[in-house]
Write a protein that holds these residues in place. Structure first.
Motif, short mmCIF file in Angstrom:
data_model
loop_
_atom_site.label_atom_id
_atom_site.label_comp_id
_atom_site.label_asym_id
_atom_site.label_seq_id
_atom_site.Cartn_x
_atom_site.Cartn_y
_atom_site.Cartn_z
N THR C 85 23.73 59.28 -6.68
CA THR C 85 23.65 60.69 -7.03
C THR C 85 22.41 60.96 -7.88
O THR C 85 21.78 62.00 -7.77
N GLY C 294 37.49 63.15 4.97
CA GLY C 294 36.55 62.04 5.01
C GLY C 294 35.52 62.09 3.90
O GLY C 294 34.50 61.41 3.94
N THR C 295 35.77 62.91 2.92
CA THR C 295 34.97 62.89 1.70
C THR C 295 35.90 63.24 0.55
O THR C 295 36.92 63.88 0.74
N ALA C 300 34.52 60.14 -5.27
CA ALA C 300 33.15 59.70 -5.02
C ALA C 300 32.44 60.97 -4.60
O ALA C 300 32.52 61.99 -5.25
N ALA C 326 42.90 62.24 4.42
CA ALA C 326 42.42 60.86 4.25
C ALA C 326 43.58 59.89 4.37
O ALA C 326 44.71 60.25 4.10
N SER C 328 44.00 57.38 2.43
CA SER C 328 44.47 57.03 1.09
C SER C 328 44.21 58.19 0.14
O SER C 328 43.20 58.89 0.27
N ARG C 347 45.85 58.73 10.09
CA ARG C 347 45.57 57.35 10.53
C ARG C 347 44.05 57.14 10.48
O ARG C 347 43.29 58.03 10.89
N PRO C 348 43.60 56.00 9.96
CA PRO C 348 42.16 55.76 9.93
C PRO C 348 41.53 56.01 11.30
O PRO C 348 42.09 55.63 12.32
N ALA C 349 40.41 56.72 11.30
CA ALA C 349 39.67 57.07 12.52
C ALA C 349 40.42 58.08 13.39
O ALA C 349 40.03 58.32 14.52
N ASP C 351 40.38 61.12 12.90
CA ASP C 351 39.74 62.42 12.69
C ASP C 351 39.18 63.06 13.94
O ASP C 351 39.24 64.28 14.10
N HIS C 509 32.11 62.97 5.02
CA HIS C 509 31.03 62.01 4.82
C HIS C 509 31.50 60.61 5.18
O HIS C 509 31.77 60.34 6.34
N GLY C 511 34.07 58.97 5.25
CA GLY C 511 35.30 58.73 5.99
C GLY C 511 35.12 58.66 7.48
O GLY C 511 36.01 58.21 8.20
N TYR C 886 37.39 53.14 0.65
CA TYR C 886 37.03 54.29 -0.18
C TYR C 886 36.27 53.79 -1.38
O TYR C 886 36.51 52.69 -1.86
N LYS C 887 35.33 54.58 -1.84
CA LYS C 887 34.52 54.16 -2.98
C LYS C 887 35.35 54.15 -4.24
O LYS C 887 36.19 55.00 -4.44
N GLN C 891 33.25 52.27 -9.98
CA GLN C 891 32.12 51.42 -9.63
C GLN C 891 31.25 52.06 -8.55
O GLN C 891 31.72 52.86 -7.75
N PRO C 893 28.25 50.31 -5.71
CA PRO C 893 28.06 48.95 -5.20
C PRO C 893 27.23 48.07 -6.15
O PRO C 893 27.16 46.87 -5.95
N1 LIG Z 1 32.24 56.91 -7.86
C1 LIG Z 1 31.25 56.81 -6.98
N2 LIG Z 1 30.67 57.93 -6.49
C2 LIG Z 1 29.69 57.83 -5.59
C3 LIG Z 1 29.20 56.58 -5.14
C4 LIG Z 1 29.80 55.41 -5.69
O1 LIG Z 1 29.42 54.28 -5.36
N3 LIG Z 1 30.82 55.56 -6.59
N4 LIG Z 1 28.22 56.49 -4.18
C5 LIG Z 1 27.48 57.73 -3.80
C6 LIG Z 1 27.05 57.58 -2.39
S1 LIG Z 1 25.80 56.50 -2.04
C7 LIG Z 1 27.61 58.28 -1.37
S2 LIG Z 1 27.00 58.12 0.17
C8 LIG Z 1 28.75 59.19 -1.60
C9 LIG Z 1 29.85 59.01 -0.56
O2 LIG Z 1 30.87 59.89 -0.90
P1 LIG Z 1 32.16 59.98 0.03
O3 LIG Z 1 31.75 59.95 1.46
O4 LIG Z 1 32.96 61.14 -0.40
O5 LIG Z 1 32.97 58.66 -0.36
P2 LIG Z 1 33.56 57.51 0.59
O6 LIG Z 1 34.41 56.72 -0.30
O7 LIG Z 1 32.43 56.83 1.27
O8 LIG Z 1 34.48 58.18 1.69
C10 LIG Z 1 35.21 59.35 1.39
C11 LIG Z 1 36.67 59.26 1.70
O9 LIG Z 1 36.92 58.95 3.06
C12 LIG Z 1 38.25 58.54 3.13
N5 LIG Z 1 38.46 57.88 4.41
C13 LIG Z 1 38.35 56.57 4.72
N6 LIG Z 1 38.63 56.39 6.03
C14 LIG Z 1 38.94 57.62 6.55
C15 LIG Z 1 39.34 58.11 7.82
O10 LIG Z 1 39.45 57.35 8.78
N7 LIG Z 1 39.56 59.44 7.94
C16 LIG Z 1 39.46 60.30 6.90
N8 LIG Z 1 39.70 61.59 7.09
N9 LIG Z 1 39.10 59.87 5.67
C17 LIG Z 1 38.84 58.56 5.51
C18 LIG Z 1 38.46 57.66 1.93
O11 LIG Z 1 39.77 57.82 1.46
C19 LIG Z 1 37.44 58.21 0.94
O12 LIG Z 1 38.10 58.84 -0.13
O13 LIG Z 1 29.34 58.95 -2.88
C20 LIG Z 1 28.36 58.96 -3.91
N10 LIG Z 1 29.11 58.98 -5.14
#
Ligand SMILES: Nc1nc2c(c(=O)[nH]1)N[C@H]1C(S)=C(S)[C@@H](COP(=O)(O)OP(=O)(O)OC[C@H]3O[C@@H](n4cnc5c(=O)[nH]c(N)nc54)[C@H](O)[C@@H]3O)O[C@H]1N2
Ligand SMILES: Nc1nc2c(c(=O)[nH]1)N[C@H]1C(S)=C(S)[C@@H](COP(=O)(O)OP(=O)(O)OC[C@H]3O[C@@H](n4cnc5c(=O)[nH]c(N)nc54)[C@H](O)[C@@H]3O)O[C@H]1N2
Ligand code: SF4
Ligand code: SF4
Ligand code: SF4
Ligand code: SF4
Ligand code: SF4
Ligand SMILES: [Mo]
Lengths: 368, 253, 1024
Positions: C85, C294-295, C300, C326, C328, C347-349, C351, C509, C511, C886-887, C891, C893
């Protein structure tokens, strides 16, 4: 609604096993002192003949207890703050004042008592000083005895209250706790006296039966205390009883603790009853000592340590793993070790020429 | 009206401005509150935590940890996280519950102290004197909220003190100034116009404190808290994240 | 027994007792003694009441309200790299000990404050606003990670000197070397490891000679260099300058393809942007109903911290409802505002199915925003007062195997001479053909036969018609079965979503990163087009334009330079080019063979892919890479299944001969490096980063050295870093664009690029001038922020009229435009259409099957490269569970080494649905083994109602094998690893290798090449 903890911290115990050791030894000391003191005032021989055993228990545990107490402070070097900043509204501060009073009474009384015995029976050479001088101190003895008894009662009241007033720990928060700690202490010290009479002093069967009866009373007292707490708690549904009921309901560990206490209590009672019936039983009664002492100790462990693993807000139980070092196993053994050391010397002093000679058969003991 | 509300009303009188009279200026009886020492007698600090705004990010936890430097693994504050399921609808939701010292108005942790090493200031903040504390752990037992601990480094009692060093410098406590969701609000309850009083007034009907029946009169007020969280949690215990659970594990092939 | 023996016995018993006592009591005695001597049995505190609390950075006088800074502390505004971010932060710096004391938020920064401080407010004013009651509104925070990351500065696991491997690759045995030796060896090569000759950079620096005349499209020899980085950390410009324009290789890659590429390309498809893959965020100020599918904002999401705050405010302060879809339950959910949010387990995927179901319901029930969709172009949009337009009415050539198949029908196809380039639509009124540029509505649903100018007859359908056809492939109940979300729920969501006009938004995103990521993403974002919310207040918006920094700026043109070269040839990842254009294809066709399948998948609509680069480079298809320079990138940890896929090949120096890792630590990827180059952590270096999305106003964050770097210096006194390395290499190879006379200013005078400061300070001048020069920094600003410390450097590098303006930017941690009024809507309006049918997608074929890609959303379950469904290879009865990632909300990475962050949640348990677990006899706290076709890990089970049945949820950021987890040896002495850093499990260790991918790469999306980490088939078993 179903609640599940996902992220919650764990709280570690703030009172370490040292506290258990202190409560255990100071309890024995206080109750034994009361019985020894009784011998000063109650006429009729038996109480007097119980005095050597009582004093042996009282003095030996009395000197060990404060040492354990000091170690339970995370800042032992600052113990003097207890006296530079006396805090009248704090039970613990009060305890800090009571303890020396009791110790003075106890040691003082014992010194005079012992002096008199030495004068009668002659003291071992290395303790000749004990009888030095021509004063008798007879007049001082009752005063010291009184001080000792008052101090002892003070100890029993403050140790119990100190824990009882902690509302935050529902299990502790009951007046019955004071009684139960006192009664189990009596149980332990009397058991120790039974042992001392049988194995160290030439106590007659009659004297042992007397002690055994007192022991019985302590057991009954303990039982009564427990029942009283339960019944009272059940009727008034006291927080303490509720909390216990919940733990029993939820955790196998607490069910075991409960079962053991009841089991041990009853078997001791039954055993004592049975032994009282025959001289042979009386002669064997000292065998109960280890179990009774262990029971008294375990009760304190459950109350002080196990209860600290009950979260005040969270679900479940906090994990507690007994450390092997000073703050755990080694510390516990250390204090017992110290007691053992004292017990190797003290009987020789107190018993003097009465010291049991093992050539004497059990039966002989039994039949006086 | 549930007990926590009732007790808040009790406290509302205070926040409405009535000066905070130390409970006992006369010599305190056994386990009574001793008289308050130090601090600005005109002020009464308190905290409001709006759970609707708390996102469980733990920025407060880390900021407090860095600001006050307790040993790693010991917390003056931490945000409890729960999952709750409605047994009928099966709907599941997250609960975030920031926890810290409540700076109780009737703090059971104070009178127990055998050496007067912990006391309540006139501004309501309960402090510990680390030079006076003998580390007896009695106050830790006496706190109904597990808000105190024996600091492994200093070997004395430790707890949240509302970052008194920052308040006195005119700054916000670490946890408040770094609250991402804007959930934590600190301020002077004696000042009717203070931000915290405005928030408490606006949400008057939705204010709760923890374990009100103990009559500790907590001064951390929760907005948007479900009743199930007022007393001890009845539910599934989580993982204690200790070494026991073999945290250190990973790929095996 | 006689007295003697008895006494002896007693004596020894006594001694024994005393012995044990002594042993058990030493500690208390020691403590007591220490207490009596030093006053405390523990470490004494700095203050008896406030303990070891840090000294406050200021005092704000209660009466005067005056701010008095503390001695020996400054508060510097710079950039966080706790996660991608990249918020603006304020660092309390101990100027005496050169330490960062604590980190909070930059009050000026749009990513750190809902209502940021106005940009031209003096720093003193901004800081004063942080205290007391005003501070409650004024507070600007860093998140937990941002606050904890300062620990990395003096992390014992940091590398501060260049290192060279002494053992086999990946063995973790190193020898420190001088910077000069490093440069010498990597440029000239030689027998560097006693394993035979290794080519250095000079050997492959040839931008003329074709590497393979058989396949001219592979480009020059220089393409044998692969350069990668992690994310756009604010320093990428100089890496690209080196890679493309100085060295001249085509091959650059970054983490995008294992970040959220599936989403980005899906979004790009909707926004008619297959280069920048633009994506939009919801307008938090006005949106009324939002589906997060998926976000997970507040858990995160990017921007993490800002969205967390926006979600908190929206759900607390105004009428706002949201649903999280989602597998979870994320922290986005809140019981405290139960009334306005809900979690829909999927269910995962699942969507792709769920989104298509919603699209179908919306079309079948005509709940779409008709007035929006019928506007064929900008003029019509204008006339109708719509915020944007779409190509819903444009006509798609829908007959198979025609030269125009999948293309939008253009005027020229019908032989029009004027507006030949325009799309053809059907006039809604007259029913006649019409150019899409007309200011009139067009027919929404069209299916016609057309005779084209070339005489051929084709069927054309309107994009909306094609979407409807695709949506109707499955019934709602069939879709429902695929995603395991009740039909009623899908309908209810679709109805609610279409009940708030343009103030309803769906966002996604990470997800979507499943085995059909592109189509999942495209379908989800398509729902936004159905309600026409693009550019609308309360709808979706694209971010404001960043300020030009190290690019073609007003003061310095840093994008162009004398001798600049442009890269040639195709990418290693076979992306952004078609298989059909390759020599391989031509040869096959000429030899009369069926050209399909290609040797391995091609990705015509994708950007360069880190996820394919490595496997291609190792396997030599299309061609081999000889040297790999990796700055920070960590795909071995971050790309599901990659370790399993390439570990052995990467360890073989016979394939990629030279690997150079640049980074402050040793991550899982650079652990394979031959040379390690230290780099600066964010508090030590320069840079300019932008918002990833979600900020309406213009913004650019500035990063500057708020403390002295911990790394060693080069012979000429520069801290060793990525910049120092690239500059030194370029100068040694005599590459253009580096060294003296490298940076032209506005008047064409050339300036040197010999140090990082040469580069970034000129960038700062560009920022200061873009959109009008900023004022000059006041002395007080510079004193309060510590910028006065770097003032001499600014003066030395910049022109008199520039340096104080650059200082102004650094004093505020960047440059930020004025925030628009809450109801004003976006600042930047997206001009291009929402493409209901994307012809760049729809006119391309899949290189293995030869099938056309569908140019609009359509249902696709996860599949492997050859199109086969996962279940065909890994039957459900053997692999009943589906992993979902899920992130971690704590933490990132790369944050695991921060102990004050780790203490809250030291490892990640394996989340299993309570009922599933009970059925399997698993309880919270049990050790479990998770097995997939790609690997297996052991973890600790956590039973959760917040996990979908049949899913297993794993929090990302744990299970590290490097970054300090593992013990390395440096110069023969061990650099001990820390178990705690390795705690927990990493889902990517369970990633699959695609059994149908001939190069044996890790499983990636068959359309975009995005890493597949969602819905991995798995099973679980209790350990012991
Ligand atoms: N705390 C924290 N925040 C971050 C980051 C971090 O490392 N930690 N990294 C940053 C970065 S680089 C990015 S790209 C963004 C990403 O931000 P997000 O894309 O919002 O986070 P993710 O955890 O990648 O995925 C979002 C959600 O998808 C859900 N998910 C998993 N599988 C599926 C599915 O099959 N279907 C659906 N509908 N949902 C699903 C998970 O429960 C998860 O909560 O976050 C940023 N912010
Ligand atoms: N299973 C699973 N896998 C995922 C994800 C997921 O949610 N689940 N998330 C994916 C996403 S969204 C992304 S963006 C990728 C991220 O993957 P990458 O961007 O490749 O890796 P990171 O660990 O984020 O950062 C790379 C390196 O930056 C270095 N670093 C940290 N701080 C600094 C600093 O201050 N200065 C310098 N120079 N370097 C520093 C660290 O050493 C780290 O190795 O991971 C992806 N992988
Ligand atoms: S919360 Fe606990 S520590 Fe804080 S004041 Fe109340 S009782 Fe004392
Ligand atoms: S631990 Fe310290 S503060 Fe607490 S009661 Fe004991 S002495 Fe007082
Ligand atoms: S007020 Fe200060 S000490 Fe208390 S929790 Fe917040 S940061 Fe920690
Ligand atoms: S910082 Fe604020 S929002 Fe984040 S967890 Fe703490 S209280 Fe909640
Ligand atoms: S969200 Fe990411 S960038 Fe922002 S403060 Fe937190 S860790 Fe740093
Ligand atoms: Mo990402």
């Amino acid at each position: 609604m179903n609640v599940a903890e996902i992220i919650v911290p764990q709280q570690e115990v703030a009172w370490l096993p040292w506290a258990v050791q202190y409560f255990f030894f100071v309890g024995l000391a206080a109750t034994a002192a009361i019985i020894a003191g009784a011998g000063e005032f109650l006429r009729g021989g038996r109480w007097q003949r119980l005095q050597p055993a009582a004093l042996l228990v009282a003095v030996s545990t009395g000197v060990v207890a404060p040492i354990a107490l000091l170690a339970d402070l995370h800042q032992p070097g600052r113990f003097y703050h207890f006296y530079t900043d006396i805090t009248p509204w704090s039970w613990m501060s009060l305890g800090a004042l009571i303890l020396p009073v009791f110790m003075t009474g106890l040691i003082g009384y014992w010194v005079l008592w012992q002096r008199e015995r030495f004068k009668e029976q002659g003291a071992p050479r290395w303790l000749a000083l004990w009888t030095a001088g021509h004063w008798s101190g007879r007049r001082l003895r009752p005063w010291l005895a009184a001080l000792m008894i008052i101090g002892a009662i003070g100890i029993l009241v403050y140790t119990g209250s100190e824990v009882m007033i902690v509302k935050a720990r529902a299990l502790w928060h009951t007046e019955w706790l004071i009684l139960n700690l006192a009664m189990t202490a009596f149980m332990g010290s009397l058991a120790a006296m039974l042992y001392a009479q049988a194995r160290i002093f030439r106590a007659t069967a009659g004297d042992q039966r007397f002690t055994l009866r007192l022991f019985m009373l302590a057991l009954l007292g303990t039982g009564a205390g427990a029942l009283g707490w339960a019944a009272g708690g059940w009727i008034t549904d006291s927080v303490s009883f509720q909390a216990f009921a919940r733990l029993i309901g939820q955790f196998a560990y607490w069910r075991i603790v409960f079962a053991l206490s009841v089991g041990v209590g009853i078997s001791l009672l039954v055993a004592a009853l049975w032994m009282l019936r025959t001289p042979r039983g009386v002669a064997l009664s000292w065998w109960m000592a280890p179990l009774a002492l262990l029971a008294a100790w375990s009760f304190r462990w459950a109350v002080l340590m196990d209860v600290q693993t009950v979260p005040k807000y969270g679900a479940g139980l906090y994990p507690y793993h007994l450390p092997l070092g000073s703050d755990g196993l080694l510390g516990i053994l250390g204090i017992f070790g110290l007691w053992l050391a004292v017990m190797m010397v003290l009987p020789g002093i107190i018993a003097g020429r009465e010291a049991a000679n093992e050539s004497m058969k059990m039966s002989e003991v039994a039949h006086g | 009206m549930d007990p926590s509300r009732r007790q808040f009303l009790g406290k509302a009188a205070i926040s409405a401005g009535a000066a905070v009279v130390p409970l006992a200026d006369v010599e305190a009886g056994l386990n009574d509150q001793p008289s308050r020492r130090g601090g600005d007698p005109g002020k009464r600090y308190g905290m409001a935590i709006d759970l609707r705004r708390c996102i469980g990010c733990q920025a407060c936890t880390v900021s407090c940890s860095i600001e006050n430097q307790p040993p790693v693994g010991q917390f003056r504050t931490i945000v409890h996280q729960y999952e709750v399921k409605d047994n009928d609808s099966e709907d599941t939701a997250a609960v975030m519950l920031p926890r810290l010292c409540n700076q109780c108005d009737n703090p059971p942790c104070v009178p127990v102290c055998p050496v007067q090493a912990t006391w309540q200031r006139k501004d309501g903040i309960v402090v510990v004197d680390s030079d006076q504390c003998v580390g007896c752990g009695y106050c830790v037992q006496a706190c109904p909220y597990d808000a105190r601990f024996i600091n492994h480094d200093t070997q004395v009692a430790d707890k949240c003190n509302f970052c008194v060093h920052r308040l006195e410098a005119g700054l916000l406590p670490a946890c408040v100034e770094s609250c991402v969701g804007g959930a934590r609000i600190i301020g002077d309850l004696n000042d009717p116009d203070s931000h915290i009083n405005q928030v408490l007034r606006e949400n008057y009907d939705d204010i709760k404190v923890l374990k009100p029946e103990l009559n500790t009169r907590p001064h951390v007020f929760y907005i948007g808290m479900t009743d199930a969280f007022i007393e001890r949690i009845q539910g599934e215990s989580g993982l204690w994240f200790d070494a026991e659970h073999g945290g250190v594990m990973g790929a095996v092939s | 027994m006689d007295n003697k023996r008895r006494n002896l016995l007693k004596g020894s018993a006594a001694l024994g007792g005393l012995g044990v006592f002594g042993a058990g009591y030493v500690d208390p005695v020691k403590k007591a003694a220490q207490g009596l001597l030093s006053g405390s049995a523990g470490e004494p505190t700095t203050d008896r009441i406030t303990g070891n609390a840090l000294p406050p950075e200021f005092r704000i006088d209660a009466e005067t309200g005056e701010l008095i800074p503390a001695e020996g502390q400054v508060v510097s505004l710079t950039q966080c790299l706790g996660c991608w971010t990249q918020c603006g932060i304020r660092a309390r710096v101990d100027t005496v000990n050169n330490r960062v004391l604590r980190i909070a938020g930059n009050p000026y920064h749009p990513l750190s404050h809902e209502k940021p401080q106005v940009y031209d407010a003096p720093v003193r004013e901004a800081y004063t606003g942080l205290g007391g009651d005003p501070g409650i509104e004024g507070r600007s925070a860093a998140c937990a990670r941002g606050a904890a990351m300062l620990e990395l500065l003096d992390n014992p696991q940091r590398i501060t000197r260049p290192m060279k491997r002494v053992g086999p690759r990946g063995s973790g045995q190193w020898q420190t070397i001088s910077f000069e030796q490093l440069i010498e060896e990597v440029t000239e090569g030689g027998d560097l490891f006693g394993e035979g000759r290794v080519d250095g950079l000079r050997a492959i620096h040839d931008t003329e000679t074709l590497m393979d005349p058989e396949n001219p499209e592979y480009g020059p020899v220089a393409n044998r260099l692969l350069v990668t980085d992690a994310g756009p950390d604010g320093r990428r410009a100089i890496v690209k300058r080196f890679t493309f324009n100085a060295f001249g290789t085509r091959n650059f890659g970054h983490h995008g393809s294992y970040c959220g590429l599936g989403y980005r390309v899906g979004s790009g498809a909707l926004f008619d942007d297959m280069k920048g893959f633009t994506h939009a965020k919801l307008d938090w100020d006005r949106a009324r109903f939002v589906i997060f599918m998926g976000t997970a904002p507040a858990h995160a999401g990017n921007p993490y911290k800002q969205q967390g705050r926006q979600l908190a405010s929206a759900r607390t302060d105004r009428r706002f409802e949201y649903v999280v879809v989602a597998p979870s339950l994320p922290n986005s959910s809140s019981l405290a505002t139960r009334g306005n949010n809900n979690w829909v387990p999927i269910r995962p995927a699942g969507d792709s199915a769920m989104a298509m179901a919603m699209i179908r319901w919306i079309i079948d029930n005509e709940r779409y925003d008709r007035d929006y969709l019928i506007q064929p172009g900008p003029a019509a949009q204008e006339a109708a007062g719509e915020p944007s337009w779409s190509n819903a009415t444009h006509l798609v050539v829908s007959s198979e195997n025609h030269a125009l198949t999948g293309r939008i029908l253009r005027g020229r196809d019908l032989g029009w001479t004027d507006s030949a380039g325009d799309s053809v639509v059907v006039d809604a009124v007259s029913g006649e053909w019409m150019a899409h540029t007309m200011p009139r509505p067009a027919e929404l649903f069209v299916t016609r036969e057309v005779v084209l100018a070339d005489g051929s007859t084709v069927t054309v359908k309107s994009a909306m018609q094609r979407l409807a056809d695709e949506a109707r492939r499955l019934t709602l109940s069939e879709y429902s079965a695929e995603c395991d979300v009740p039909e009623a729920t899908i309908e209810a969501l679709a109805r609610k979503f279409t009940s708030y006009g343009k103030q309803a938004v769906i966002n996604t995103h990470g997800g979507v990163m499943n085995g059909s990521a592109f189509y999942t993403s495209y379908a989800i974002v398509m729902l936004n087009a159905m309600v026409g919310n693009l550019n609308a207040p309360g709808g979706t918006f694209v971010k404001g334009k960043p300020y030009t920094n190290t690019g073609a700026g007003e003061r310095y043109d840093m994008a162009n330079f004398p001798g600049k070269i442009g890269p040639k040839g195709i990418f290693l990842s076979r992306s952004r080019t078609t298989y059909e254009a390759s020599s391989e294809f031509r040869r096959k066709v000429e030899s009369g063979r069926n050209p399909y399948p290609a040797k391995a998948p091609w990705y015509p609509v994708s950007p360069p892919l880190f996820t394919e680069h490595l496997c291609s480079a190792l396997e030599g298809y299309p061609y081999q890479a000889k040297i790999w320079i990796n700055h920070m990138g960590n795909p071995i940890y971050g790309q599901a299944g990659l370790r399993e896929a390439i570990d052995q090949r990467l360890k073989d120096p016979g394939r990629i001969g030279l690997i150079i890792g640049i980074e402050p630590f040793i991550n899982e990827t650079n652990a394979y490096a031959d040379y390690l180059v230290p780099d600066l952590v964010t508090y030590e270096g320069w840079g300019f980063s932008k918002a990833w999305a979600g900020v309406k106003q213009r913004m650019t964050s500035a990063r500057w050295p708020v403390v002295e770097p911990r790394v060693e210096k080069t012979a000429d006194g520069e801290p060793i870093s990525m910049e120092a390395f690239l500059i030194a290499v370029s100068k040694r190879l005599g590459l253009p664009g580096f060294g003296d006379n490298a940076i032209p200013d506005a008047d064409g005078n050339l300036h040197p690029l010999n140090t990082a400061a040469d580069w970034y300070l000129r960038g700062a001048a560009n920022v200061a001038w873009d959109g009008g020069p900023v004022p000059e920094a006041a002395e007080d600003d510079m004193r309060l922020t510590g910028v006065d410390r770097i003032a001499p450097v600014l003066q030395a590098h910049l022109k008199p009229e520039e340096w104080r303006r650059a200082a102004y930017v650094f004093c505020r941690g960047g440059r930020f435009g004025e925030a628009p009024a809450k109801d004003a809507g976006p600042v930047t309006h997206w001009q291009r259409p929402a493409t209901i049918w994307n012809e760049k997608v729809g006119s391309n074929r899949h290189s293995l099957t030869g099938d056309y890609f569908t140019g609009c959303p359509t249902w696709h379950p996860p599949r492997f490269a050859d199109g086969s469904r996962v279940e065909r290879h890994y039957p459900v009865d053997q692999w009943p569970l589906r992993l979902t990632s899920y992130k971690s909300h704590l933490q990132s990475p790369h944050s695991i080494a921060a102990s004050r962050l780790r203490q809250i949640h030291p490892y990640n348990p394996v989340g299993i649905n309570t009922r599933d677990a009970e059925a399997a006899g698993i309880q919270t706290g049990d050790r479990v083994r998770l097995v997939t076709p790609g690997g297996s890990v052991e973890g600790v089970a956590l039973l959760r109602d917040g996990v979908k049945r049949g899913a297993v949820a794993i929090e990302h950021g744990y299970g590290h094998r490097e970054l300090g987890a593992r013990t390395h040896t440096v110069d023969g002495t061990p650099l001990p690893g820390d178990e705690a850093i390795g705690a927990g499990v990493n889902l990517n260790d369970l990633g699959l290798v695609d059994p149908t991918h001939s190069s044996g790469n890790a499983w990636v999306d068959w359309v975009t090449g995005a890493s597949v980490r969602q819905a991995l088939p798995a099973r679980i078993e209790k350990v012991g």
